[in-house]
Write an enzyme that holds these catalytic residues in place. Sequence first.
Site, PDB file in Angstrom:
ATOM      1  N   GLU A 343       0.854  -1.338  -0.011  1.00 27.01           N
ATOM      2  CA  GLU A 343      -0.089   0.053  -0.009  1.00 27.01           C
ATOM      3  C   GLU A 343       0.859   1.217   0.190  1.00 27.01           C
ATOM      4  O   GLU A 343       0.468   2.352   0.770  1.00 27.01           O
ATOM      5  CB  GLU A 343      -0.898  -0.191   1.081  1.00 27.01           C
ATOM      6  CG  GLU A 343      -2.107  -0.873   1.192  1.00 27.01           C
ATOM      7  CD  GLU A 343      -2.728  -1.238   2.386  1.00 27.01           C
ATOM      8  OE1 GLU A 343      -3.946  -1.323   2.331  1.00 27.01           O
ATOM      9  OE2 GLU A 343      -2.347  -1.274   3.599  1.00 27.01           O
TER      10      GLU A 343
HETATM   11  C1  ACM Z   1      -1.917  -5.403   3.945  1.00 26.85           C
HETATM   12  O1  ACM Z   1      -3.102  -5.859   4.692  1.00 26.85           O
HETATM   13  N1  ACM Z   1      -1.797  -4.275   3.943  1.00 26.85           N
HETATM   14  C2  ACM Z   1      -0.887  -6.383   3.749  1.00 26.85           C
END
Ligand code: ACM
Length: 529
Positions: A343
């Site tokens: 992310e």
């Molecule tokens: C995640 O759940 N951002 C790895």
Amino acid sequence: MNAKKKKSRNLKIFSGLFAVLIIVLTISYCTRETTTPMNEKSLIPLPVNINPADGSFRLKKRSVIYVSNGSDKAFEVGDYLSGILHPATGFKLPVKATNKLSAKGDILLLLTHRSLNLGDEGYELKVTKRMITITANEPAGLFHGVQTLRQLFPDAIEKTTKQPGPWLVPAGTIQDQPAYSYRGAMLDVARHFFTPADVKAFIDMLAFFKLNVLHLHLSDDQGWRIEIKSWPNLTTYGGSTEVGGGKGGYYTQEEYKDLVKYAQERFITIVPEIDMPGHTNAALASYGILNCNGKARKLYTGTDVGFSTLCTSKDTVYKFIDDVVHEIAAMSPGPWFHIGGDESHATPMEDYIPFVNRVQDIIRWNGKKVIGWDEIANAELQPNTTIQFWANAENTQKGVKQGAKVIMSPANKVYLDMKYDSTTTLGLHWAGYVEVDSAYIWDPATLVPGVSKANILGIESPLWTETITNMKDLEYMVFPRLAGHAEIGWTPVSERKWDDYKVRLGNFAGRFEAMGINFYRSPTVPWKE
Ligand code: ACM
């Protein structure tokens, strides 16, 4: 002696013998009454082979735990077993090194030095009326055999105060070994801090289900949780809060080393994760120099993701990463270092790719192998880099095409912070609701097209803690789903059936209660009261 006296004496002897016979018959009847045959015991994960026999072994106050001569590790397993059996039985079973192969009324832990066809973690457990023998190639196998033995005792063995017994174990033989070599859980100690004592309690729960990895998510936007001596503000400032604005916390290096040792004694490897280049607000707040504009950011106590990034064009940032990795690697006997990589929406892809490439070098120079979330497959993966599938099948396929092994953590099956259903008050549900049946009914080797068993290192269940603040809430989200994940990691797919598993799990209610675990009573499971 006259005939009358003789007759009366014979009568006394006869009635005495008769009384003894009645007592013996009663004891053996009761014994049979209270021992469920080995193959009907509710074992999780289900062992590969179970062959029940008649009768049972009875643990006594005078029983001894004998251990193969010459292995300190095996001796530690003996000590661990003695410690597990002590609170409920009240017995202080001595642990002794030996070369003998037979001992009446005792427990033997034997290392075979690789003569068994059961790998590094497998074991054979043999229970007769006379004795219990656990045999394994390696101490890890003895340890897993001890966990199975623990489940063969009555549920009350898990209690922390003395119970009446009797301590019977059904006779039979089990041969067992895991399907996958990496069987883990992840704890996010960044969103909410969990104390070393909490982490130890969690480690004990993992050991019980034969998991062998604890992945610690040690840094995120909301907090930095591991002391780095060369960059002290990371913890003194960056560790000073958490989601919701609580006081946060961090592990000193001494505390971290103690956790590593505690885990190691339970054959669990700790995988440290420092998430980068995103999920780094706590570091960016601690040191302005890590930001492209040179200014420290404010601490953050919300739950948004994707807004922070290390300044990937600055050499200082790579010096910082090298220092952090160096200090953590020096405390980590395990082979892996997790670099996060998920992310990173605030990092342009043209910066993200060279960043991940360079960080892989840093990890290798520090003697460790990289694990990263599936996004890192967008970079050029080095040999030995492992990707952790959580959301994106395409990334995972890209990784496999580059030769990477995969850890399977599909969010809609194993994320322990997902709500069970719409009535669950804790947790999130962006990946959907994950009921206990859904968490169990899937096969890592067929979930992602192009990713087969040969590509998979194992399975891991993450617990993100945006909404989890204490151990009772943690237990509620973790159990019983983690028990099912442990079985997926251990038991061959051909032996895994939900209709069988749900009955074994239902029978586990009493054991969870004896362990003091706050578990979710899913309506999909026939709980035995
Ligand atoms: C995640 O759940 N951002 C790895």
